[in-house]
Scaffold this motif. Structure first.
Motif, PDB file in Angstrom:
ATOM      1  N   ILE A   1      54.249 105.296   1.653  1.00 39.44           N
ATOM      2  CA  ILE A   1      54.233 103.839   1.666  1.00 39.44           C
ATOM      3  C   ILE A   1      53.095 103.367   0.778  1.00 39.44           C
ATOM      4  O   ILE A   1      51.937 103.748   0.962  1.00 39.44           O
ATOM      5  N   HIS A   2      53.409 102.536  -0.213  1.00 45.75           N
ATOM      6  CA  HIS A   2      52.401 102.055  -1.155  1.00 45.75           C
ATOM      7  C   HIS A   2      52.142 100.565  -0.943  1.00 45.75           C
ATOM      8  O   HIS A   2      52.979  99.830  -0.429  1.00 45.75           O
ATOM      9  N   CYS A   3      50.970 100.166  -1.403  1.00 41.83           N
ATOM     10  CA  CYS A   3      50.531  98.778  -1.253  1.00 41.83           C
ATOM     11  C   CYS A   3      51.429  97.839  -2.041  1.00 41.83           C
ATOM     12  O   CYS A   3      51.839  98.141  -3.162  1.00 41.83           O
ATOM     13  N   ASN A   4      51.717  96.712  -1.444  1.00 43.24           N
ATOM     14  CA  ASN A   4      52.481  95.680  -2.112  1.00 43.24           C
ATOM     15  C   ASN A   4      51.674  95.152  -3.301  1.00 43.24           C
ATOM     16  O   ASN A   4      50.498  94.839  -3.185  1.00 43.24           O
ATOM     17  N   GLU A   5      52.333  95.038  -4.456  1.00 38.11           N
ATOM     18  CA  GLU A   5      51.627  94.648  -5.688  1.00 38.11           C
ATOM     19  C   GLU A   5      51.054  93.241  -5.582  1.00 38.11           C
ATOM     20  O   GLU A   5      49.948  92.968  -6.061  1.00 38.11           O
ATOM     21  N   LYS A   6      51.787  92.329  -4.960  1.00 40.70           N
ATOM     22  CA  LYS A   6      51.290  90.958  -4.828  1.00 40.70           C
ATOM     23  C   LYS A   6      50.020  90.927  -3.988  1.00 40.70           C
ATOM     24  O   LYS A   6      49.065  90.213  -4.313  1.00 40.70           O
ATOM     25  N   ASP A   7      49.994  91.718  -2.909  1.00 38.24           N
ATOM     26  CA  ASP A   7      48.798  91.764  -2.072  1.00 38.24           C
ATOM     27  C   ASP A   7      47.622  92.358  -2.844  1.00 38.24           C
ATOM     28  O   ASP A   7      46.485  91.900  -2.720  1.00 38.24           O
ATOM     29  N   MET A   8      47.900  93.381  -3.634  1.00 34.01           N
ATOM     30  CA  MET A   8      46.828  93.995  -4.410  1.00 34.01           C
ATOM     31  C   MET A   8      46.216  92.984  -5.377  1.00 34.01           C
ATOM     32  O   MET A   8      44.991  92.879  -5.516  1.00 34.01           O
ATOM     33  N   ASN A   9      47.039  92.213  -6.049  1.00 35.55           N
ATOM     34  CA  ASN A   9      46.534  91.218  -7.001  1.00 35.55           C
ATOM     35  C   ASN A   9      45.725  90.135  -6.285  1.00 35.55           C
ATOM     36  O   ASN A   9      44.728  89.635  -6.819  1.00 35.55           O
ATOM     37  N   THR A  10      46.158  89.776  -5.083  1.00 33.50           N
ATOM     38  CA  THR A  10      45.394  88.786  -4.309  1.00 33.50           C
ATOM     39  C   THR A  10      44.005  89.310  -3.974  1.00 33.50           C
ATOM     40  O   THR A  10      43.007  88.592  -4.090  1.00 33.50           O
ATOM     41  N   LEU A  11      43.930  90.565  -3.559  1.00 34.23           N
ATOM     42  CA  LEU A  11      42.631  91.164  -3.247  1.00 34.23           C
ATOM     43  C   LEU A  11      41.747  91.257  -4.490  1.00 34.23           C
ATOM     44  O   LEU A  11      40.530  91.032  -4.421  1.00 34.23           O
ATOM     45  N   LEU A  12      42.324  91.579  -5.623  1.00 37.36           N
ATOM     46  CA  LEU A  12      41.538  91.675  -6.857  1.00 37.36           C
ATOM     47  C   LEU A  12      41.013  90.315  -7.287  1.00 37.36           C
ATOM     48  O   LEU A  12      39.901  90.208  -7.825  1.00 37.36           O
ATOM     49  N   ARG A  13      41.809  89.261  -7.070  1.00 38.57           N
ATOM     50  CA  ARG A  13      41.321  87.919  -7.395  1.00 38.57           C
ATOM     51  C   ARG A  13      40.138  87.548  -6.493  1.00 38.57           C
ATOM     52  O   ARG A  13      39.178  86.931  -6.931  1.00 38.57           O
ATOM     53  N   PHE A  14      40.224  87.930  -5.223  1.00 39.21           N
ATOM     54  CA  PHE A  14      39.110  87.687  -4.317  1.00 39.21           C
ATOM     55  C   PHE A  14      37.866  88.436  -4.778  1.00 39.21           C
ATOM     56  O   PHE A  14      36.750  87.900  -4.757  1.00 39.21           O
ATOM     57  N   LYS A  15      38.046  89.657  -5.226  1.00 40.53           N
ATOM     58  CA  LYS A  15      36.919  90.488  -5.641  1.00 40.53           C
ATOM     59  C   LYS A  15      36.176  89.894  -6.830  1.00 40.53           C
ATOM     60  O   LYS A  15      34.951  90.092  -6.977  1.00 40.53           O
ATOM     61  N   GLN A  16      36.869  89.142  -7.679  1.00 40.46           N
ATOM     62  CA  GLN A  16      36.243  88.596  -8.886  1.00 40.46           C
ATOM     63  C   GLN A  16      35.051  87.706  -8.573  1.00 40.46           C
ATOM     64  O   GLN A  16      34.101  87.635  -9.346  1.00 40.46           O
ATOM     65  N   GLY A  17      35.082  87.009  -7.452  1.00 43.38           N
ATOM     66  CA  GLY A  17      33.976  86.114  -7.117  1.00 43.38           C
ATOM     67  C   GLY A  17      32.912  86.745  -6.240  1.00 43.38           C
ATOM     68  O   GLY A  17      31.956  86.076  -5.850  1.00 43.38           O
ATOM     69  N   VAL A  18      33.085  88.043  -5.936  1.00 43.01           N
ATOM     70  CA  VAL A  18      32.183  88.708  -5.006  1.00 43.01           C
ATOM     71  C   VAL A  18      31.161  89.548  -5.769  1.00 43.01           C
ATOM     72  O   VAL A  18      31.509  90.259  -6.718  1.00 43.01           O
ATOM     73  N   ILE A  19      29.910  89.447  -5.355  1.00 45.94           N
ATOM     74  CA  ILE A  19      28.867  90.335  -5.853  1.00 45.94           C
ATOM     75  C   ILE A  19      28.691  91.443  -4.823  1.00 45.94           C
ATOM     76  O   ILE A  19      28.510  91.185  -3.634  1.00 45.94           O
ATOM     77  N   ASP A  20      28.750  92.675  -5.312  1.00 46.10           N
ATOM     78  CA  ASP A  20      28.818  93.841  -4.423  1.00 46.10           C
ATOM     79  C   ASP A  20      27.664  94.791  -4.728  1.00 46.10           C
ATOM     80  O   ASP A  20      27.833  95.782  -5.430  1.00 46.10           O
ATOM     81  N   PRO A  21      26.440  94.500  -4.225  1.00 51.30           N
ATOM     82  CA  PRO A  21      25.268  95.289  -4.626  1.00 51.30           C
ATOM     83  C   PRO A  21      25.307  96.745  -4.183  1.00 51.30           C
ATOM     84  O   PRO A  21      24.714  97.601  -4.829  1.00 51.30           O
ATOM     85  N   SER A  22      26.003  97.052  -3.087  1.00 58.39           N
ATOM     86  CA  SER A  22      26.001  98.430  -2.584  1.00 58.39           C
ATOM     87  C   SER A  22      27.269  99.191  -2.937  1.00 58.39           C
ATOM     88  O   SER A  22      27.438 100.336  -2.520  1.00 58.39           O
ATOM     89  N   GLY A  23      28.176  98.580  -3.685  1.00 54.73           N
ATOM     90  CA  GLY A  23      29.403  99.267  -4.079  1.00 54.73           C
ATOM     91  C   GLY A  23      30.400  99.439  -2.966  1.00 54.73           C
ATOM     92  O   GLY A  23      31.198 100.385  -2.979  1.00 54.73           O
TER      93      GLY A  23
END
Length: 894
Positions: free
Chosen positions: A44-66
């Protein structure tokens, strides 16, 4: 086809594996899919639309610890950190990324949890476009802002009707949302909550919700909401005039630590009618009628409104919340009696009414609360008698607090309670302590205050105290000798109990030893030097306001964990030893003793030192060099000599500089403007202290320093910006850089040999509340700009050489004592009239005596000129007055 509980459901088997059932069943008009995890579920693989939504969210996030380092397009998003998908469609159903911060044993009072490793940046509501998301937890991170969807509400409604509402973030499957303790996150509106129709748990605790936000309407739009947590959100409106709220399912409501000012609102009880017209206390309604009238009243299980400004009586209809388990109304301003109707809530486990203004007797029918584990009513104005009769039925009680000046404790000395408490807090106990306390073998926390009770036999009491983790005895009359007492609690807080004798013994487990304001005497040597091991844990040692004598021992190397030492106001003598250099030391109070000699150089190496109080001793030498963390430096009333060192200007955090009553000479350094903390009264760290964390509780210790300001020496919790150089031999003119300290609140330069004038730059000191320049050699006129110092309350310019007229202004309208012994000074409030005023009065008097009939042409021209001059002068004064008043008004508004 199988029947279970009256519901039919069908079991299908996969063609690939007949052992893996796929179950569909219907319950309350909702469809639930459940698939037992197969060994090969990794297909079972991740839905592509959900993946793109998560990536858009990540764009505004600063992630100092990775933490999001696995969030890469080439990887299956179902395998990303914090992401969980269902095993049927590969749709994202859970995003769980809370930040975990450690509570260190000791942290600065103003220091927040270390979140340098947490997610920060922008929290985007894009996440709500995950159609199957059920669980979202981003609590305790460090998000700074929230990005809202750009589509209008109308367009979202249109999309909702066209089954495309997911484009607006209509995550109708979301059940759990936790953004709490993102302390810097500011939320301007909660309109987006209306799209979360299935939300059951919402926590925004600690998030800054704008004070004008309509949180109430947004929350009531969530029909499935079970728990609402909005504590510490800076909310101001609790909507007291609304009588009905559509909280049809709510079970937990936490609105603690906000800024609500009103009576308890009736909407809390989900009434569709005006509850003010229903008298439930007299049982006017039949039981069946109550069920019809209060259909949702019985669902609420926890109500926490503590730490607000709520007032008025506690309403009787609280007793109708028959499923309520937790009721916390503490630290408010509720008045009147405790409603007897609370005894009807048979499900109640915690009843917390501490720190209000409640009065009257303790209701007898509270004894019906047989499930009660916490009963806390201390800090009120209750009256009457409390005996074992009031506590007989509380077999499950674990925490008990009760104190009121007019309350009488009258327990049978042979009574053995049916409970074993973990915590007791009593106040205003007369005669003897209740004997049943000694039967509490599980007790860990004991607090007794403001009591005249006898603690005898003291041996029994101190032996009993060895089982405690926390003991606080304050403002009692124990009158006990401590010489042979062993103290072993983690926190020992024995303040103002008239304890006497020599030093007690302490075990290595003691972290806080606070024996301030007693009558202890003798040397510190037995406490600090006898039977000391390197395993001691002492962080706080406070023995101030006792009768200790002898020298300061040289055993400090055994106490390296010490953060606060307060030995002020004793009779200690000798030199301050070099061994008092302790790397963790932040507070050292040795004032008001008899120490002599120079300050040891080792103190400079106490790099964490915040407050040093050596005032009122016989110390000599030059002003010592100190670490740059110092915030309060009190060296007044000693024998220090020499010049004020320029190194003082490197103490950028300094707020209190008291060098008064010494033998200092020379000028004031011209670099004081480098003390950056004195440039503003809004420093973030004015309240200086630290927090000690223990298992199950924490202790906040705020340190104060006594400051002579406005004629009184008081202890201020929030440090003020103070410079006191009075009663020295300082000379020269005051450097203009002194008047750049725009956050300065008190300045005392009296009893020196300063010369020169007060410059116009003194008008920069807008925060000044007190200034004393008396008994110097200042000269010149008093600047008019001083009239614009709006906060000035104390002014002393006496015994100088000021000249001219005292400026007019409300802030300078002090008594003549503020200006006496300035021979050339004139004007109110002094009785001496200024020469220009005398001439004006004389001219006016002569003008009134003139006879109009004797006027010549010369006099006519003279009066014409005088009239023109008057008009020009009048408009000049008027314009100036308007401008001046406007400036004052703006300053006042600011």
């Amino acid at each position: 086809m199988v029947s279970r509980g009256g519901v039919w459901f069908t079991i299908f088997f996969s063609d690939e594996s007949p052992t893996t059932p796929l179950v569909f069943f219907s319950d309350d008009c909702s469809t639930i899919y459940y698939l037992l995890r197969r060994a090969d579920s990794s297909k079972i693989h991740c839905n592509e639309k959900d993946m793109n939504t998560l990536l858009r969210f990540k764009q505004g996030v600063i992630d100092p610890s990775g933490a999001l380092s696995s969030w890469l397009p080439k990887l299956d998003c179902c395998q990303w950190t914090g992401v969980k998908c269902d095993n049927f469609r590969g749709r994202v159903i859970e995003l769980n990324l809370p930040c975990h911060t450690d509570h260190h044993k000791l942290v600065d009072y103003m220091e927040k949890d270390d979140k340098s490793h947490c997610l920060t940046g922008e929290f985007s509501l894009t996440l709500l476009q995950l159609e199957f998301l059920r669980y979202l937890n981003l609590s305790n991170n460090d998000f700074k802002s929230m990005q809202y969807n750009s589509m209008s509400s109308q367009k979202c409604d249109d999309l909702s009707r066209s089954n495309a509402s997911h484009l607006c973030g209509n995550s109708s499957n979301l059940h759990y949302l936790d953004l709490s303790y993102n302390y810097d996150l500011v939320v301007d509106n909660l309109n987006w909550l209306s799209r979360l129709s299935s939300l059951q748990y919402l926590s925004l605790g600690g998030v800054h919700l704008h004070k004008d936000i309509d949180w109430f309407q947004s929350a009531t739009m969530l029909p499935s909401l079970l728990e609402l947590h909005l504590e510490s959100c800076q909310l101001e409106n609790i909507y007291p005039s609304i009588h009905y709220a559509n909280f049809t399912s709510l079970q937990v409501l936490n609105l603690a630590k906000n800024d609500f000012v009103s009576e308890l609102p009736t909407w809390l009880f989900n009434l569709s009618c005006d509850i003010s017209h229903i008298d439930l206390s007299q049982n006017h309604l039949h039981n069946s009628q109550l069920h019809k009238t209060l259909p949702n009243l019985r669902r609420l299980k926890s109500l926490n409104l503590s730490g607000n400004y709520l007032k008025g009586p506690i309403p009787n209809w609280l007793g109708q919340l028959e499923q309520l388990q937790v009721l916390d109304l503490s630290r408010n301003f509720f008045s009147g009696p405790i409603p007897a109707s609370l005894g009807n809530i048979s499900s109640l486990i915690q009843l917390i009414l501490e720190s209000n203004e409640l009065n009257g007797n303790l209701p007898d029918n509270l004894g019906q609360l047989v499930k009660l584990e916490t009963l806390q009513v201390a800090g009120n104005f209750l009256t009457g008698i409390v005996s074992e009769i009031n506590l007989l039925s509380f077999s499950n009680l674990k925490k008990f607090s009760m104190s009121s000046p007019a309350l009488v404790f009258n327990f049978d000395p042979t009574w053995v309670p049916p409970f074993q408490l973990l915590s007791i807090k009593l106040g205003y106990v007369r005669d003897k302590l209740p004997a049943w306390i000694f039967t509490q073998t599980s007790l860990k926390h004991l607090t007794i205050g403001d009591s005249a009770a006898s603690f005898e036999p003291l041996d029994k009491f101190w032996n009993f105290s060895t089982q405690l983790e926390f003991i606080s005895l304050q403002n009692n009359t124990i009158n006990g000798d401590m010489s042979n007492v062993l103290l072993s609690s983690k926190v020992v807080w024995l303040v103002a109990n008239n304890l006497r004798g020599g030093m007690p013994r302490i075990s290595p487990e003691v972290v806080v030893l606070h024996l301030r304001n007693n009558s202890l005497s003798g040397s510190l040597f037995p406490l600090l030097c006898y039977n000391v091991t390197d395993k001691n844990s002492l962080v706080v040692l406070n023995m101030a306001y006792n009768h200790l004598s002898g020298e300061l021992t040289d055993c400090w190397n055994n106490w390296k964990s010490l953060v606060l030492i307060n030995l002020g106001h004793n009779n200690l003598t000798g030199k301050i030893p070099d061994s008092i250099f302790l790397s963790n030391l932040r507070f050292l109070f040795l004032g008001s003793n008899k120490f002599f000699g120079e300050v040891p150089f080792s103190l400079k190496n106490c790099n964490n030192l915040w407050i040093l109080d050596l005032g009122h001793n016989n110390l000599s030498g030059v002003i010592p060099s100190l670490g740059q963390s110092i915030k309060g430096l009190k060296l007044g009333s000693n024998q220090f000599s020499g010049k004020i060192p320029t190194q003082i200007c490197q103490l950028h955090s300094l707020m209190v500089m008291d060098f008064s009553s010494n033998k200092l000479s020379g000028p004031i350094p011209n670099c004081l403007h480098n003390i950056t903390t004195m440039l503003s009264i809004y420093a973030s760290s004015r309240r200086v202290g630290f927090t000690l964390h223990f298992p199950g509780f924490y202790l906040i210790i705020i340190s104060t320093i006594q400051i002579l300001i406005k004629g009184n020496e008081l202890s201020y919790v929030d440090l003020m910006n103070v410079i006191d150089l009075s009663s020295n031999n300082l000379s020269g003119s005051v450097p203009v850089e002194m008047y750049m300290l725009t956050g300065l609140q008190s300045l005392n330069l009296s009893h020196n040999q300063f010369t020169g004038t007060i410059p116009q730059e003194i008008g920069n000191l807008k925060s000044l509340e007190s200034i004393d320049l008396s008994r110097n050699n200042f000269s010149g006129e008093i600047p008019e700009c001083m009239a614009a110092l709006d906060y000035l309350e104390v002014l002393n310019l006496s015994f100088n050489n000021f000249v001219g007229k005292i400026p007019l202004g409300t802030q300078l309208g002090f008594t003549n004592l503020s200006y006496i012994s300035n021979p050339e000074l004139c004007g109110a409030p002094l009785t001496k009239t200024c020469s220009q005023d005398e001439k004006s009065n004389t001219a006016k008097a002569k003008g009134e005596d003139n006879d109009d009939g004797d006027e010549s042409d010369v006099y006519s021209w003279f009066y014409m000129g005088l009239g023109i001059g008057f008009v020009v002068g009048f408009w000049g004064v008027l314009v100036r007055a308007i401008f001046f008043n406007r400036r004052c008004s703006l300053d006042y508004i600011h």
